[in-house]
Design an enzyme around this catalytic site. Structure first.
Site, PDB file in Angstrom:
ATOM      1  N   ARG A 103       0.858  -1.190   0.000  1.00 21.93           N
ATOM      2  CA  ARG A 103       0.000   0.000   0.000  1.00 21.93           C
ATOM      3  C   ARG A 103       0.892   1.236   0.000  1.00 21.93           C
ATOM      4  O   ARG A 103       2.119   1.124   0.015  1.00 21.93           O
ATOM      5  CB  ARG A 103      -0.921  -0.017   1.219  1.00 21.93           C
ATOM      6  CG  ARG A 103      -0.186   0.100   2.533  1.00 21.93           C
ATOM      7  CD  ARG A 103      -1.165   0.136   3.694  1.00 21.93           C
ATOM      8  NE  ARG A 103      -0.454   0.260   4.962  1.00 21.93           N
ATOM      9  CZ  ARG A 103      -1.028   0.123   6.151  1.00 21.93           C
ATOM     10  NH1 ARG A 103      -2.314  -0.162   6.248  1.00 21.93           N
ATOM     11  NH2 ARG A 103      -0.332   0.269   7.246  1.00 21.93           N
ATOM     12  N   ASN A 141      -5.382   7.432   4.766  1.00 23.08           N
ATOM     13  CA  ASN A 141      -5.025   6.640   5.937  1.00 23.08           C
ATOM     14  C   ASN A 141      -3.592   6.958   6.349  1.00 23.08           C
ATOM     15  O   ASN A 141      -2.675   6.900   5.527  1.00 23.08           O
ATOM     16  CB  ASN A 141      -5.108   5.145   5.608  1.00 23.08           C
ATOM     17  CG  ASN A 141      -4.930   4.270   6.837  1.00 23.08           C
ATOM     18  OD1 ASN A 141      -5.739   4.327   7.762  1.00 23.08           O
ATOM     19  ND2 ASN A 141      -3.864   3.491   6.865  1.00 23.08           N
ATOM     20  N   GLU A 142      -3.421   7.300   7.588  1.00 22.86           N
ATOM     21  CA  GLU A 142      -2.089   7.483   8.181  1.00 22.86           C
ATOM     22  C   GLU A 142      -1.112   8.199   7.245  1.00 22.86           C
ATOM     23  O   GLU A 142      -0.116   7.620   6.791  1.00 22.86           O
ATOM     24  CB  GLU A 142      -1.511   6.134   8.624  1.00 22.86           C
ATOM     25  CG  GLU A 142      -2.307   5.504   9.741  1.00 22.86           C
ATOM     26  CD  GLU A 142      -1.602   4.322  10.390  1.00 22.86           C
ATOM     27  OE1 GLU A 142      -0.755   3.700   9.743  1.00 22.86           O
ATOM     28  OE2 GLU A 142      -1.911   4.027  11.548  1.00 22.86           O
ATOM     29  N   GLU A 296      -7.829   3.887  15.881  1.00 24.64           N
ATOM     30  CA  GLU A 296      -7.360   2.510  15.692  1.00 24.64           C
ATOM     31  C   GLU A 296      -6.559   2.064  16.898  1.00 24.64           C
ATOM     32  O   GLU A 296      -5.749   2.834  17.434  1.00 24.64           O
ATOM     33  CB  GLU A 296      -6.413   2.408  14.490  1.00 24.64           C
ATOM     34  CG  GLU A 296      -7.056   2.455  13.143  1.00 24.64           C
ATOM     35  CD  GLU A 296      -6.021   2.184  12.043  1.00 24.64           C
ATOM     36  OE1 GLU A 296      -5.036   1.466  12.289  1.00 24.64           O
ATOM     37  OE2 GLU A 296      -6.225   2.720  10.945  1.00 24.64           O
ATOM     38  N   GLU A 344      -1.859  -8.390   6.243  1.00 25.36           N
ATOM     39  CA  GLU A 344      -2.105  -8.265   7.684  1.00 25.36           C
ATOM     40  C   GLU A 344      -3.070  -9.339   8.176  1.00 25.36           C
ATOM     41  O   GLU A 344      -3.905  -9.096   9.047  1.00 25.36           O
ATOM     42  CB  GLU A 344      -2.586  -6.850   8.013  1.00 25.36           C
ATOM     43  CG  GLU A 344      -1.470  -5.833   7.793  1.00 25.36           C
ATOM     44  CD  GLU A 344      -1.786  -4.440   8.312  1.00 25.36           C
ATOM     45  OE1 GLU A 344      -2.970  -4.062   8.327  1.00 25.36           O
ATOM     46  OE2 GLU A 344      -0.840  -3.733   8.687  1.00 25.36           O
ATOM     47  N   HIS A 347      -3.078  -9.755  11.830  1.00 21.30           N
ATOM     48  CA  HIS A 347      -3.415  -8.623  12.689  1.00 21.30           C
ATOM     49  C   HIS A 347      -4.758  -8.900  13.363  1.00 21.30           C
ATOM     50  O   HIS A 347      -5.676  -9.425  12.751  1.00 21.30           O
ATOM     51  CB  HIS A 347      -3.477  -7.321  11.892  1.00 21.30           C
ATOM     52  CG  HIS A 347      -3.459  -6.122  12.778  1.00 21.30           C
ATOM     53  ND1 HIS A 347      -4.564  -5.713  13.487  1.00 21.30           N
ATOM     54  CD2 HIS A 347      -2.466  -5.283  13.112  1.00 21.30           C
ATOM     55  CE1 HIS A 347      -4.231  -4.655  14.211  1.00 21.30           C
ATOM     56  NE2 HIS A 347      -2.965  -4.377  14.001  1.00 21.30           N
TER      57      HIS A 347
HETATM   58  C1  GLA Z   1      -2.320   1.112  10.852  1.00 15.45           C
HETATM   59  C2  GLA Z   1      -3.159   1.180   9.623  1.00 15.45           C
HETATM   60  C3  GLA Z   1      -4.071   0.020   9.477  1.00 15.45           C
HETATM   61  C4  GLA Z   1      -3.358  -1.258   9.830  1.00 15.45           C
HETATM   62  C5  GLA Z   1      -2.817  -1.163  11.200  1.00 15.45           C
HETATM   63  C6  GLA Z   1      -2.139  -2.443  11.620  1.00 15.45           C
HETATM   64  O1  GLA Z   1      -2.846   1.719  11.941  1.00 15.45           O
HETATM   65  O2  GLA Z   1      -3.910   2.365   9.519  1.00 15.45           O
HETATM   66  O3  GLA Z   1      -4.511  -0.009   8.154  1.00 15.45           O
HETATM   67  O4  GLA Z   1      -2.328  -1.475   8.924  1.00 15.45           O
HETATM   68  O5  GLA Z   1      -1.878  -0.131  11.240  1.00 15.45           O
HETATM   69  O6  GLA Z   1      -1.365  -2.286  12.734  1.00 15.45           O
END
Ligand code: GLA
Length: 625
Positions: A103, A141-142, A296, A344, A347
């Site tokens: 990604r 995202n992030e 998150e 993931e 996760h």
């Molecule tokens: C981040 C991302 C998520 C996922 C988590 C996993 O916070 O935003 O998409 O990858 O990490 O730890």
């Protein structure tokens, strides 16, 4: 009080969606973030959209009473996009162009990526702006990806021209006289790229500042577009925290309607709790009195780097409540259902691989109930009480990460975490404040290793002390200006007058030294001359190690936690041992016993209140303090 997580229905067949909504209802989930990584599903080929699946999902969620935080999927462009626009793929500092397969493979300065981001965001807004499930927009995202390509070089130059006006000013700010780096035309200026030896620290610092602004531009363009469809709905993006992230969250916080953070502690047990309190205090401070969310976290698991560690019974609940105590308006997880495959797949999810018949899902339901009780307690909906502030400055952090400093062991985050941890274990909730902030409401302000400091910010700290404030400054603060140039005449430069000291030499340590008063110094020491200050503790040769001038304390070495607590006591703070997390929010005290032992605290009316191991209790504050 929002409760939920990232929901990625595109990973699952439609039969699962109905079960998902039923389980969300059971758990008390009321908000899910949908579509963060669904660009390829939404736009399977350029300009061809497929919203049918998302229509079904939005309708199902709405029928189930679950609101949607709808994401723009721009953090993961589909493979067709990379193939169509190879110039929009990111280039590393070494010059390697990355490709799709994971990604975040985009260059935020590449025009095709900017255009494609806006198109997919617009398509989503057109389709869903009036959908009754839509409650919030989640852009991207992030944010934190970097690129060093030619698109970035052009944008960086433009940013620098705006900042410096003339090339001479840039040469001066970057001290390019050193190593024959003087630029005679703007075209010669590049982003930091792989080079022979040490790079220019001022260039690196400006590049991070630029990236923060450049990424912000990508966010605000989408935000403004979404707002034009739904002016009444909040727009957010989830902040990720780490030294690799070139984002100044404090500044970004002004641009979002709701601050949202992701938090993944680096270790289990006490580490997770200390880091949780730190992250929550930081988020609240960034939000500056406005709402914020824990967007998150991981259910049931802590990722330590080497391995995942199971959270103990109730820990998922306690970690969440920590954030609520410290001001969060909701807690969410990544992700709703643990994935079956993909990068993931291991996760954690709120619904684990084992399914809903699991201890973890039981806790997820218990947390949902607790959050809805907390929401009913309107007294718990107010400001979080904090008497102490830590100075926080992303740019100082970035600059302290430069190579070529007197010690590679200097660590801004470690210094901040220590100060926060010591306060935490002695019953203080802390705010984080910018060096330029109005500090007058704080009983004490702690300044851990704030390498960069502008004249204006130094004057702000001096005014604070002048007005009777208590300032505790740690070594290697104020030594450089905003261009990372050393302030001459003696360290700690901009803070010499307020601290009443002049440091002539820096002497990083390779072994601990014993100070007076039973203290131990590690990592760092300095040759300190008193110029108005008095010594509070001394090195073995009698030279000052810790000093005080009026309310301003200076620590020229790194103390252990007990030593730091000792200094804070000298500075007049009450520092009772506090085995239970006690935070006052509004008129409610949140008491969280993270330990395996029972503890007794002063409860309502001041009487003893017993907390069983692992117990969380809320009680009215007026009578307890
Ligand atoms: C981040 C991302 C998520 C996922 C988590 C996993 O916070 O935003 O998409 O990858 O990490 O730890």
């Amino acid at each position: 009080m929002f409760y939920g997580g990232d929901y990625n229905p595109e990973q699952w067949p439609e039969e699962v969606w109905k079960e998902d909504v039923a389980l969300m209802r059971r758990a008390g989930v009321n908000l899910v973030t949908v579509g963060v990584f669904s660009w390829a599903r939404l736009e399977p080929s350029p300009g061809v959209y497929d919203f049918t699946w998302l229509d079904t999902v939005m309708d199902l969620l709405h029928e189930g009473g679950v609101q949607v935080d709808l994401a723009t999927p721009t953090a993961s462009p589909p493979p067709w996009f990379s193939l169509l626009h190879p110039d929009a793929l990111p280039v590393t500092v070494e010059g390697t162009r990355l490709t799709h397969g994971s990604r975040d493979t985009y260059c935020v300065s590449a025009p095709p990526y900017r255009q494609a981001s806006m198109s997919i965001a617009r398509a989503l807004a057109e389709r869903y702006h009036a959908h009754p499930a839509l409650a919030m927009w989640h852009v991207h995202n992030e944010y934190g990806t970097r690129c060093h390509c030619d698109h970035v070089a052009a944008a960086f130059r433009q940013w620098l021209e705006t900042r410096y006006g003339a090339l001479e000013a840039l040469n001066e700010a970057w001290t390019t006289a050193f190593w024959s780096q003087g630029y005679s035309a703007w075209e010669q200026v590049t982003p930091p790229r792989a080079t022979q030896y040490l790079p220019n620290p001022s260039q690196a610092l400006d590049f991070r500042r630029f990236l923060s602004d450049e990424l912000l531009g990508h966010f605000t363009a989408q935000r403004d577009l979404l707002k034009s469809f739904t002016p009444h709905l909040p727009v957010t993006t989830n902040f990720v925290f780490g030294d690799w992230v070139p984002v100044n969250h404090h500044r970004w916080a002004r641009e979002v309607d709701v601050v949202a953070i992701d938090h993944y502690p680096s270790g289990p047990g006490t580490t997770a709790v200390e880091e949780g309190a730190f992250a929550a205090d930081l988020a609240r401070s960034w939000a500056g009195g406005r709402p914020w969310l824990l967007m998150e976290q991981a259910a049931g698991v802590v990722y330590t780097g080497a391995r995942m560690a199971a959270k103990r019974e109730g820990e998922t609940i306690r970690h969440s409540m920590q954030h609520v105590a410290r001001g969060a308006e909701g807690v969410l997880f990544f992700q709703w259902r643990a994935s079956r495959g993909g990068a993931e797949q291991w996760h954690a999810g709120m619904v684990p691989h084992a399914g809903p018949s699991s201890r973890l899902f039981g806790e997820i339901c218990e947390l949902g109930a607790l959050l809805s009780d907390t929401e009913a307690d309107t007294e718990a909906d107010g400001e979080v009480a904090a008497e102490v502030a830590l100075l926080w400055d992303a740019e100082a952090w970035w600059a302290l990460g430069s190579p070529g400093l007197p010690s590679l062991e200097l660590d801004y985050l470690d210094a901040l975490r220590q100060a926060h941890r010591v306060l935490y274990h002695h019953g203080h909730t802390a705010d984080f404040a910018a060096p330029s902030a109005d500090l007058s409401r704080y009983r004490a302000v702690l300044v851990p290793s704030l390498y960069l400091l502008s004249d204006a910010d130094a004057a702000n700290l001096a005014r604070y002390v002048e007005a009777g404030g208590t300032l505790v400054v740690s070594f290697f603060s104020g030594v450089a200006d905003e261009h990372a140039r050393v302030r001459l005449g003696g360290y700690p430069g901009a803070l010499r007058d307020v601290l009443g000291v002049r440091v002539e030499e820096l002497r990083p340590l390779d072994a601990p030294v014993s100070l007076t008063h039973g203290l131990t110094g590690t990592l760092w020491s300095e040759v300190v001359h008193l110029e108005g200050a008095t010594a509070v503790a001394a090195y073995p040769d009698g030279a000052p190690a810790i000093t005080r001038r009026r309310g301003a304390f200076y620590l020229s070495t790194r103390l252990d936690d007990a030593g730091y607590a000792w200094v804070l006591r000298q500075a007049g703070l009450a520092m009772p041992d506090s085995p239970v997390e006690l935070v006052r929010r509004g008129d409610t005290v949140f008491a969280i016993n993270h330990t395996d032992l029972p503890h007794t605290v002063a409860g309502p009316g001041g009487g003893p209140l017993r907390l069983e191991p692992g117990q969380v209790r809320l009680y009215p504050a007026q009578t307890s303090r």
